[in-house]
Scaffold this active site. Structure first.
Site, mmCIF file in Angstrom:
data_model
loop_
_atom_site.group_PDB
_atom_site.id
_atom_site.type_symbol
_atom_site.label_atom_id
_atom_site.label_comp_id
_atom_site.label_asym_id
_atom_site.label_seq_id
_atom_site.Cartn_x
_atom_site.Cartn_y
_atom_site.Cartn_z
ATOM 1 N N ALA A 72 0.855 -1.198 0.000
ATOM 2 C CA ALA A 72 0.000 0.000 0.000
ATOM 3 C C ALA A 72 0.881 1.234 0.000
ATOM 4 C CB ALA A 72 -0.898 0.003 1.234
ATOM 5 N N LYS A 73 0.320 2.369 -0.235
ATOM 6 C CA LYS A 73 1.037 3.638 -0.072
ATOM 7 C C LYS A 73 -0.001 4.737 0.050
ATOM 8 C CE LYS A 73 5.432 4.827 -0.033
ATOM 9 N NZ LYS A 73 6.531 3.999 0.453
#
Ligand code: NAD
Length: 419
Positions: A109-110
């Protein structure tokens, strides 16, 4: 026949072709390629706050969960004026491969908020963090998605995120990593990325007959990653002959005095170039230094076709920074016979210790520094050896080998889940 000039492949197209090379080696079906390239979930939110002067301001924020087949999504949150969805998707994708390669039970994720944190007061920074956390908290959680610091954010920002999330969900230290130690952060996290890079160099050194002792190391960037890796490499007898920060740097053929430079530049936050003990060099001159290990540890996209790929004078490039080598430069280095140890292998130490932090939080206990370092060593050398074996067996570049392993693991998890 056409008279048009030969078309130059775009960097994006070559990056895609890197994925395709690994997917072809694995014989992945078209639907699986789509699952592995499209984000699982992408959220864009408004981030309204009241500024110190009473004005209301609205920023744009993103949280992208690229893949969660192997475990909860994991990745940093950056505050940066140029953060946009495309960049965040790219970084989230890299996290999927990094966690898979490190064999830790996370996906990728980011997150990002399009804001310049240097222009915010501490109160405004806290307000942005809390507002963003409220908007995305519906998709966060210790078993859903676990943020961490990234560019423009730090342990204090993670502490505010923890507080905001816990106000709704109850005490949840495992919802975020990179926290202050006082709030459940892990011992050894600060130096973990630099330490992990040097563990990989040690392995490479044994495998390919390039002893670290007395070897010449050049490092771009003397921040968290660069300073610690210089420190650990010097402890093993390597000579760090050149390094730079944003304002230029230093060269010393006999090796810089790293313990003193560490204190000066990292602890006291003074410019590298102001340290006495070497000849001043510009940021450009760094790339001309003849060395054994060239370690970019600052920015992305610094080794390019136009830039230094054709002229670098080193035995191996170690990508401590994220994406320092453009795909076209990658090919040039391959043609020149210079191996590139890829970012999502060598800089995985940070997320590995983040995993230990999460595990400690869930079990409500604290590991000793020795335990953290022993487990980090075990995890990152296992990843290194897996990649090395594919490099040797299939005669492919390190990046392709690393992709092949990561893709295979995520695809297998997707299949087992029935996708
Ligand atoms: P940092 O901000 O602590 O340090 C960055 C360093 O790069 C500073 O010394 C800065 O002065 C220098 N720098 C900036 N522009 C430069 C330029 N033009 N020329 C030379 N030096 C320049 O950041 P960091 O945490 O050390 O991260 C460095 C890289 O490693 C980034 O690409 C980051 O994404 C990556 N990374 C960091 C971690 C981590 O745990 N910190 C983990 C994985 C990857």
């Amino acid at each position: 026949m056409s008279d048009s000039p030969p078309r130059v492949m775009s960097a994006g197209a070559i990056a895609k072709s890197q994925f395709d090379v690994a997917a072809d080696i694995l014989g992945l079906e078209a639907y699986m390629r789509r699952i592995l390239t499209m984000p699982f979930r992408s959220m864009t939110v408004e981030v309204p706050i009241r500024m110190d002067d009473g004005r209301r301001e609205v920023f744009r924020g993103y949280r992208v969960q690229h893949n969660g087949a192997r475990g909860p999504c994991k990745g940093g949150i950056r505050f940066h004026p140029e953060a946009d969805e495309e960049e965040v998707v790219g970084l989230a994708t890299t996290m999927t491969w990094k966690t898979a390669l490190a064999d830790i039970p996370f996906g990728g994720a980011k997150g990002g908020v399009q804001v310049d944190p240097r222009k915010l007061s501490p109160r405004e920074l806290e307000a942005v963090t809390r507002s963003f956390t409220r908007r995305i908290s519906i998709i966060l959680g210790p078993y859903r998605d676990i943020p961490a610091p990234d560019m423009g954010t730090n342990a204090q920002v993670m502490a505010w995120l923890l507080d905001e999330y816990s106000a709704r969900a109850g005490y949840s230290p495992a919802v975020v990593t990179g926290k202050p130690i006082m709030l459940g952060g892990s011992l050894g996290r600060e130096e973990a990325t630099g330490r992990g890079v040097v563990y990989c160099m040690q392995e490479y050194s044994r495998d390919f007959g390039l002893p670290l002792k007395d070897s010449r190391v050049v490092i771009q960037g003397f921040g968290n990653v660069g300073a610690y890796l210089a420190h650990f490499a010097a402890e093993l007898g390597a000579k760090v002959i050149g390094t730079t920060d944003v304002d230029g740097g230093l060269f010393n053929q006999k090796g810089l005095d790293i313990p003193k430079l560490f204190q000066h530049a990292y602890r006291d936050r003074k410019p590298v170039a102001e340290f006495k003990g070497g000849q001043r060099i510009t940021n450009e001159q760094l790339w001309d230094l003849s060395c054994d290990w060239l370690v970019p540890a600052a920015l992305g996209g610094v080794i390019t076709k136009e830039g230094h790929a054709r002229t670098l004078d080193c035995k191996v490039v170690v990508e401590a920074a994220n994406s320092p080598t453009t795909p076209i430069a990658d090919r040039i280095l391959e043609e020149r016979g210079i191996p590139v140890l890829p970012d999502f292998l060598v800089n995985g130490g940070g997320v590995i210790v983040s995993y230990f932090e999460w595990a400690q939080n869930l079990q409500q206990l604290r590991w000793s520094l020795e335990q953290v370092n022993t487990e980090l060593h075990q995890k990152i050398t296992a990843a290194y050896r897996a990649v090395r074996d594919v490099v040797k067996e299939k005669k492919v570049p390190w990046r392709t080998a690393a992709y092949t392993i990561a893709l295979a693991r995520v695809a297998e998890a997707e299949r087992l889940r029935g996708n």
